[in-house]
Design a protein around this motif. Structure first.
Motif, mmCIF file in Angstrom:
data_model
loop_
_atom_site.group_PDB
_atom_site.id
_atom_site.type_symbol
_atom_site.label_atom_id
_atom_site.label_comp_id
_atom_site.label_asym_id
_atom_site.label_seq_id
_atom_site.Cartn_x
_atom_site.Cartn_y
_atom_site.Cartn_z
ATOM 1 N N LEU A 217 54.446 15.595 -11.090
ATOM 2 C CA LEU A 217 54.106 14.193 -10.858
ATOM 3 C C LEU A 217 54.063 13.501 -12.210
ATOM 4 O O LEU A 217 53.145 13.734 -13.000
ATOM 5 C CB LEU A 217 52.757 14.074 -10.146
ATOM 6 N N ASP A 218 55.094 12.702 -12.484
ATOM 7 C CA ASP A 218 55.234 12.096 -13.817
ATOM 8 C C ASP A 218 55.176 13.161 -14.900
ATOM 9 O O ASP A 218 54.563 12.987 -15.959
ATOM 10 C CB ASP A 218 54.154 11.023 -14.051
ATOM 11 N N GLY A 219 55.791 14.301 -14.620
ATOM 12 C CA GLY A 219 55.884 15.376 -15.588
ATOM 13 C C GLY A 219 54.726 16.346 -15.593
ATOM 14 O O GLY A 219 54.774 17.363 -16.286
ATOM 15 N N GLU A 220 53.665 16.066 -14.831
ATOM 16 C CA GLU A 220 52.483 16.925 -14.815
ATOM 17 C C GLU A 220 52.417 17.725 -13.510
ATOM 18 O O GLU A 220 52.806 17.233 -12.454
ATOM 19 C CB GLU A 220 51.203 16.091 -14.971
ATOM 20 N N PRO A 221 51.911 18.968 -13.559
ATOM 21 C CA PRO A 221 51.851 19.799 -12.351
ATOM 22 C C PRO A 221 50.943 19.195 -11.281
ATOM 23 O O PRO A 221 49.858 18.700 -11.574
ATOM 24 C CB PRO A 221 51.273 21.126 -12.865
ATOM 25 N N GLY A 222 51.407 19.233 -10.046
ATOM 26 C CA GLY A 222 50.619 18.730 -8.925
ATOM 27 C C GLY A 222 51.151 19.292 -7.624
ATOM 28 O O GLY A 222 51.944 20.238 -7.604
ATOM 29 N N LEU A 223 50.697 18.722 -6.504
ATOM 30 C CA LEU A 223 51.139 19.122 -5.172
ATOM 31 C C LEU A 223 51.540 17.877 -4.400
ATOM 32 O O LEU A 223 51.028 16.781 -4.662
ATOM 33 C CB LEU A 223 50.019 19.854 -4.422
ATOM 34 N N VAL A 224 52.445 18.048 -3.455
ATOM 35 C CA VAL A 224 52.805 16.929 -2.578
ATOM 36 C C VAL A 224 52.969 17.429 -1.147
ATOM 37 O O VAL A 224 53.313 18.587 -0.915
ATOM 38 C CB VAL A 224 54.118 16.231 -3.015
ATOM 39 N N PRO B 44 58.081 12.316 -0.255
ATOM 40 C CA PRO B 44 56.644 12.414 -0.555
ATOM 41 C C PRO B 44 55.830 11.416 0.243
ATOM 42 O O PRO B 44 56.111 10.213 0.228
ATOM 43 C CB PRO B 44 56.582 12.115 -2.058
ATOM 44 N N ARG B 45 54.811 11.918 0.938
ATOM 45 C CA ARG B 45 53.920 11.046 1.691
ATOM 46 C C ARG B 45 52.519 11.047 1.097
ATOM 47 O O ARG B 45 51.809 10.040 1.156
ATOM 48 C CB ARG B 45 53.857 11.496 3.152
ATOM 49 N N ILE C 299 46.770 10.725 -3.519
ATOM 50 C CA ILE C 299 47.483 9.444 -3.584
ATOM 51 C C ILE C 299 48.439 9.340 -2.403
ATOM 52 O O ILE C 299 49.333 10.185 -2.241
ATOM 53 C CB ILE C 299 48.268 9.324 -4.911
ATOM 54 N N ALA C 300 48.258 8.299 -1.608
ATOM 55 C CA ALA C 300 49.128 8.097 -0.448
ATOM 56 C C ALA C 300 49.653 6.676 -0.349
ATOM 57 O O ALA C 300 50.463 6.379 0.538
ATOM 58 C CB ALA C 300 48.381 8.463 0.844
ATOM 59 N N GLU C 301 49.206 5.771 -1.211
ATOM 60 C CA GLU C 301 49.714 4.396 -1.183
ATOM 61 C C GLU C 301 51.215 4.408 -1.471
ATOM 62 O O GLU C 301 51.656 4.929 -2.503
ATOM 63 C CB GLU C 301 49.005 3.547 -2.229
ATOM 64 N N PRO C 302 52.043 3.859 -0.583
ATOM 65 C CA PRO C 302 53.499 3.899 -0.767
ATOM 66 C C PRO C 302 53.954 3.308 -2.108
ATOM 67 O O PRO C 302 54.870 3.843 -2.740
ATOM 68 C CB PRO C 302 54.025 3.070 0.415
#
Length: 285
Positions: free
Chosen positions: A236-243, A250-251, A269-272
């Motif tokens: 996520l913007d280059g940083e580790p995360g989950l989706v 991505p929702r 984060i879920a805001e489109p």
């Protein structure tokens, strides 16, 4: 006391400083001792009666010796790639190398070996020992501006390598969190979470059923335990995360803050609009 004895006593007073400079320059206790001994030999053969700052003079000498050794090391690498750095029969000093790693950090110790001799000289002397650039330039045989550029290039490499290693460590923690969440391993989740961890969800995620704010490892672990089966690792913007990305879109994104090997914060984060503005790269599951 003879003049030679006085000079020897003065040198011994500076020896710890000179050894520290040489050790950080060379990354080897044995080579650092060789460089310091060479500095003593040069001192004993020199007329230093007009030298106002003997510590500075000795620092310059040992730095020049180290620079020559670094250049010779680089030449050996070019002429015989894959040959061992340590000559046959030379003893290593594990305790000294461990102390060096503790003093400057293992990540920095690794990245120093990727610098050119000039970059390593400029970075160690300026950033670790606060030697002014005009003095570094005299040692390196360049202008002060060029010495400043050498240190700047080295600093960028050091910071880039450290940031990459931080991302690798964070990704390991996030992937372990995902595995523990899917497996319902509450104890493993607790071990990965900072006791004061905070989970925040934006308005869209709350509408999906998430809690707007949770504090504490027990509450956050309870929320994720046995869940996240459909989440995927991502950058996520280059940083580790989950989706959560059904159909590859991505929702919901989970952005993690990791410090000291533990998760200190999670943002759901879920805001489109926010998801659309985020660079999301799905990784292998």
């Amino acid at each position: 006391m003879s003049e030679t004895d006085q000079l020897a006593r003065r040198f011994e007073a500076d020896r710890p400083h000179l050894r520290a400079v040489a050790h950080r320059m060379l990354g080897s206790a044995a080579e650092a001792e060789d460089a310091v001994q060479e500095a003593w030999l040069r001192l004993s053969r020199s007329d230093t009666s007009a030298v106002a700052n003997l510590t500075g003079w000795l620092t310059t000498v040992v730095s020049r010796v180290c620079l020559d050794m670094l250049r010779a090391r680089a030449a050996r690498r070019e002429d015989g790639a894959g040959l061992p750095e340590t000559p046959a029969g030379e003893q290593t000093h594990p305790e000294s190398e461990a102390l060096l790693a503790d003093a400057i950090g293992p990540a920095l110790l690794v990245v120093l070996d990727t610098l050119t001799p000039g970059e390593r000289l400029a970075f160690v002397l300026h950033d670790l020992f606060a030697v002014p650039f005009p003095e570094i330039a005299e040692i390196a045989g360049c202008s002060p501006a060029a010495a400043r550029q050498l240190a700047s290039r080295a600093r960028r490499k050091v910071q880039g390598r450290e940031a990459e290693e931080d991302r690798v460590r964070s990704r390991t923690v996030v992937e372990a969190f995902l595995a523990a969440s899917r497996g319902g391993d509450f104890a493993a989740l607790l071990a990965l979470l900072d006791p004061e961890v905070v989970l925040r969800a934006d308005a869209a995620a709350v509408r999906f059923g998430a809690s707007e704010l949770l504090r504490g490892a027990d509450a956050v672990a309870g929320t994720f335990s046995g869940r996240a089966r459909h989440a995927r690792p991502a950058l996520l913007d280059g940083e580790p995360g989950l989706v959560w990305a059904p159909g590859g879109t991505p929702r919901v994104a989970f952005a993690f803050t990791v410090a000291g090997g533990r998760i200190t914060g999670i943002e759901q984060i879920a805001e489109p609009a926010e998801l659309g503005a985020m660079a999301v790269i799905l990784l292998g599951d």
